[in-house]
Motif scaffolding. Structure first.
Motif, PDB file in Angstrom:
ATOM      1  N   VAL A 170       1.298  -3.625  -7.892  1.00 61.07           N
ATOM      2  CA  VAL A 170       1.016  -4.458  -6.664  1.00 61.07           C
ATOM      3  C   VAL A 170       0.586  -5.735  -7.329  1.00 61.07           C
ATOM      4  CG1 VAL A 170      -0.435  -4.555  -4.814  1.00 61.07           C
ATOM      5  CG2 VAL A 170       0.692  -2.586  -4.993  1.00 61.07           C
ATOM      6  N   HIS A 171      -0.265  -5.925  -8.232  1.00 62.67           N
ATOM      7  CA  HIS A 171      -0.853  -7.199  -8.472  1.00 62.67           C
ATOM      8  C   HIS A 171       0.337  -8.155  -9.062  1.00 62.67           C
ATOM      9  CE1 HIS A 171      -3.691 -10.084 -10.309  1.00 62.67           C
ATOM     10  NE2 HIS A 171      -3.232  -9.781 -11.278  1.00 62.67           N
ATOM     11  N   ARG A 172       1.184  -7.559 -10.014  1.00 59.93           N
ATOM     12  CA  ARG A 172       2.068  -8.381 -10.567  1.00 59.93           C
ATOM     13  C   ARG A 172       3.096  -8.699  -9.548  1.00 59.93           C
ATOM     14  NH1 ARG A 172      -1.074  -9.540 -14.942  1.00 59.93           N
ATOM     15  NH2 ARG A 172      -1.530  -7.456 -16.439  1.00 59.93           N
ATOM     16  N   THR A 173       3.570  -7.673  -8.677  1.00 60.69           N
ATOM     17  CA  THR A 173       4.514  -8.077  -7.877  1.00 60.69           C
ATOM     18  C   THR A 173       4.195  -9.094  -6.907  1.00 60.69           C
ATOM     19  OG1 THR A 173       5.424  -5.810  -8.250  1.00 60.69           O
ATOM     20  CG2 THR A 173       6.270  -7.061  -6.416  1.00 60.69           C
ATOM     21  N   TYR A 174       2.914  -8.806  -6.545  1.00 63.27           N
ATOM     22  CA  TYR A 174       2.340 -10.024  -5.329  1.00 63.27           C
ATOM     23  C   TYR A 174       2.242 -11.148  -6.067  1.00 63.27           C
ATOM     24  CZ  TYR A 174      -0.885 -12.057  -2.102  1.00 63.27           C
ATOM     25  OH  TYR A 174      -1.524 -12.900  -1.075  1.00 63.27           O
ATOM     26  N   VAL A 201       3.489  -2.250   2.143  1.00 65.90           N
ATOM     27  CA  VAL A 201       3.074  -1.108   2.847  1.00 65.90           C
ATOM     28  C   VAL A 201       4.127  -0.005   2.670  1.00 65.90           C
ATOM     29  CG1 VAL A 201       3.527   0.027   5.371  1.00 65.90           C
ATOM     30  CG2 VAL A 201       2.552  -2.385   4.887  1.00 65.90           C
ATOM     31  N   SER A 202       5.377  -0.361   2.578  1.00 71.14           N
ATOM     32  CA  SER A 202       6.449   0.753   2.109  1.00 71.14           C
ATOM     33  C   SER A 202       6.075   1.293   0.661  1.00 71.14           C
ATOM     34  CB  SER A 202       7.863   0.191   1.989  1.00 71.14           C
ATOM     35  OG  SER A 202       8.272  -0.138   3.311  1.00 71.14           O
ATOM     36  N   TYR A 203       5.752   0.574  -0.198  1.00 70.35           N
ATOM     37  CA  TYR A 203       5.438   0.955  -1.542  1.00 70.35           C
ATOM     38  C   TYR A 203       3.994   1.964  -1.516  1.00 70.35           C
ATOM     39  CZ  TYR A 203       4.130   1.072  -6.367  1.00 70.35           C
ATOM     40  OH  TYR A 203       3.794   1.228  -7.904  1.00 70.35           O
ATOM     41  N   LEU A 204       3.136   1.380  -1.002  1.00 63.79           N
ATOM     42  CA  LEU A 204       1.788   2.152  -1.139  1.00 63.79           C
ATOM     43  C   LEU A 204       1.687   3.236  -0.163  1.00 63.79           C
ATOM     44  CD1 LEU A 204      -0.508  -1.104  -1.517  1.00 63.79           C
ATOM     45  CD2 LEU A 204       0.020   0.687  -3.043  1.00 63.79           C
ATOM     46  N   MET A 205       1.871   3.035   1.041  1.00 61.72           N
ATOM     47  CA  MET A 205       1.631   4.199   1.970  1.00 61.72           C
ATOM     48  C   MET A 205       2.037   5.647   1.413  1.00 61.72           C
ATOM     49  SD  MET A 205       0.434   3.955   4.810  1.00 61.72           S
ATOM     50  CE  MET A 205       0.930   2.442   5.400  1.00 61.72           C
ATOM     51  N   PRO A 206       2.943   6.087   0.679  1.00 59.51           N
ATOM     52  CA  PRO A 206       3.051   7.401   0.244  1.00 59.51           C
ATOM     53  C   PRO A 206       2.065   7.772  -0.591  1.00 59.51           C
ATOM     54  CG  PRO A 206       5.239   6.373   0.197  1.00 59.51           C
ATOM     55  CD  PRO A 206       4.258   5.200   0.499  1.00 59.51           C
ATOM     56  N   TYR A 207       1.286   6.626  -1.328  1.00 67.77           N
ATOM     57  CA  TYR A 207       0.477   7.057  -2.464  1.00 67.77           C
ATOM     58  C   TYR A 207      -1.104   7.023  -2.108  1.00 67.77           C
ATOM     59  CZ  TYR A 207       4.444   6.461  -5.486  1.00 67.77           C
ATOM     60  OH  TYR A 207       5.517   6.747  -6.301  1.00 67.77           O
ATOM     61  N   THR A 208      -1.329   6.040  -1.241  1.00 67.07           N
ATOM     62  CA  THR A 208      -2.690   6.091  -0.847  1.00 67.07           C
ATOM     63  C   THR A 208      -3.080   6.555   0.544  1.00 67.07           C
ATOM     64  OG1 THR A 208      -1.859   3.918   0.377  1.00 67.07           O
ATOM     65  CG2 THR A 208      -2.852   3.766  -1.961  1.00 67.07           C
ATOM     66  N   LEU A 209      -2.591   7.642   0.764  1.00 71.71           N
ATOM     67  CA  LEU A 209      -3.073   8.718   1.896  1.00 71.71           C
ATOM     68  C   LEU A 209      -2.985  10.085   1.416  1.00 71.71           C
ATOM     69  CD1 LEU A 209      -1.179   7.235   4.925  1.00 71.71           C
ATOM     70  CD2 LEU A 209      -3.555   7.264   4.601  1.00 71.71           C
ATOM     71  N   SER A 210      -3.995  10.878   1.406  1.00 75.99           N
ATOM     72  CA  SER A 210      -3.937  12.242   0.761  1.00 75.99           C
ATOM     73  C   SER A 210      -2.743  13.031   1.658  1.00 75.99           C
ATOM     74  CB  SER A 210      -5.273  12.638   1.048  1.00 75.99           C
ATOM     75  OG  SER A 210      -5.377  13.261   2.566  1.00 75.99           O
ATOM     76  N   GLN A 211      -2.176  13.938   0.786  1.00 79.78           N
ATOM     77  CA  GLN A 211      -1.317  14.924   1.127  1.00 79.78           C
ATOM     78  C   GLN A 211      -1.593  15.498   2.498  1.00 79.78           C
ATOM     79  OE1 GLN A 211       1.956  14.923  -0.176  1.00 79.78           O
ATOM     80  NE2 GLN A 211       0.765  13.067  -1.266  1.00 79.78           N
ATOM     81  N   GLN A 212      -2.790  15.928   2.894  1.00 79.49           N
ATOM     82  CA  GLN A 212      -3.169  16.539   4.026  1.00 79.49           C
ATOM     83  C   GLN A 212      -3.015  15.499   5.075  1.00 79.49           C
ATOM     84  OE1 GLN A 212      -7.023  18.185   3.426  1.00 79.49           O
ATOM     85  NE2 GLN A 212      -6.314  19.870   2.255  1.00 79.49           N
ATOM     86  N   VAL A 213      -3.405  14.369   4.801  1.00 73.67           N
ATOM     87  CA  VAL A 213      -3.264  13.333   5.937  1.00 73.67           C
ATOM     88  C   VAL A 213      -1.663  12.942   6.043  1.00 73.67           C
ATOM     89  CG1 VAL A 213      -3.978  11.014   6.850  1.00 73.67           C
ATOM     90  CG2 VAL A 213      -5.677  12.553   5.574  1.00 73.67           C
TER      91      VAL A 213
END
Length: 257
Positions: A170-174, A201-213
């Motif tokens: 994220v840091h390098r791409t941003y 949003v597209s990149y981070l969303m699958p990773y930054t929410l727990s699987q249960q959520v």
């Protein structure tokens, strides 16, 4: 916007009177404009003094040379960046979703970089990083670790190694996309900021929410989440949709954030 007080080590002397403080602020503001217009290498202290309507001797009372002026701008930028980051991290819990937080963050920095001081310092870092005293790879690593820890707050199941990889990506791409945006005119810049939000949003969303959520059950026929269990078939849970009345086997997909 008032200019932050530059590092005293970068100046020959600190302005004590209000008039002197205002003169230093004007010199720094004008210096950023001159650096943006002609480039750091081509800029001279005489150009800066003339545009600031200040005698060259008055400029030298505070700054020994052009590099000292640039380092003062760097110190101002560093102070402001740390303040913005601190405020963003402290207020993260106030946002309803990660999407909202990301979009707000991009907007905050978009507004911040309209100021010529941070804009010229930021762009110069990618042109001549050897000029810098405060921004370096150590600062980058600290920033990446801070973001990684932040991502783990959103998803406690995220491994440290994975969170750091996400943060670095994220840091390098941003930085690359922001640098490109800052070189464009205002209208194109806004379009690029919108694309930047979508990408993050597209990149981070699958990773930054727990699987249960992150994972919820929906009906593949009408997208309703009003379901009831209805036995098993082929060792998979079968569901009945309360809205359309159709049955289907277990199907997990990402929630619409």
């Amino acid at each position: 916007m008032a200019i932050s007080k530059p590092d005293s080590m970068l100046m020959r002397r600190q302005p004590q009177q209000k008039r002197s403080q205002q003169r230093v602020e004007k010199i720094l503001k004008v210096a950023a404009e001159v650096f943006a217009e002609v480039g750091y290498e081509a800029a001279t202290t005489h150009q800066i003094a003339a545009k600031a309507d200040t005698a060259i001797g008055s400029l030298y009372q505070f700054f020994p040379d052009k590099l000292a002026i640039f380092h003062a701008l760097e110190a101002i930028h560093m102070e402001r960046v740390r303040a913005i980051l601190t405020k963003l991290m402290q207020s993260a819990d106030e946002y309803k979703s990660l999407r909202e937080f990301i979009e707000h963050t991009v907007d905050i920095y978009a507004q911040y970089f309209e100021d010529p001081i941070p804009r010229v310092v930021y762009i110069q870092y990618f042109v001549a990083p050897e000029l810098f005293e405060l921004f370096d790879e150590t600062f980058d690593k600290q920033l990446i670790q801070q973001f990684a820890a932040f991502f783990r707050q959103w998803n406690p199941d995220l491994a440290i190694e994975k969170s750091e990889l996400l943060a670095e990506t994220v840091h390098r791409t941003y930085n690359a996309l922001l640098l490109n945006a800052l070189k464009q005119d205002q209208s194109k810049r806004q379009v690029l900021y919108a694309e930047l939000k979508t990408m993050l949003v597209s990149y981070l969303m699958p990773y930054t929410l727990s699987q249960q959520v992150m994972k919820v059950m929906i009906c593949p026929h009408c997208n309703s989440s009003r379901l009831s269990k209805n036995g098993h078939r082929h060792d998979k849970q079968r569901y009945l949709c309360k809205d359309c009345g159709k049955q289907f086997l277990e199907r997990l997909i990402s929630e619409n954030f």
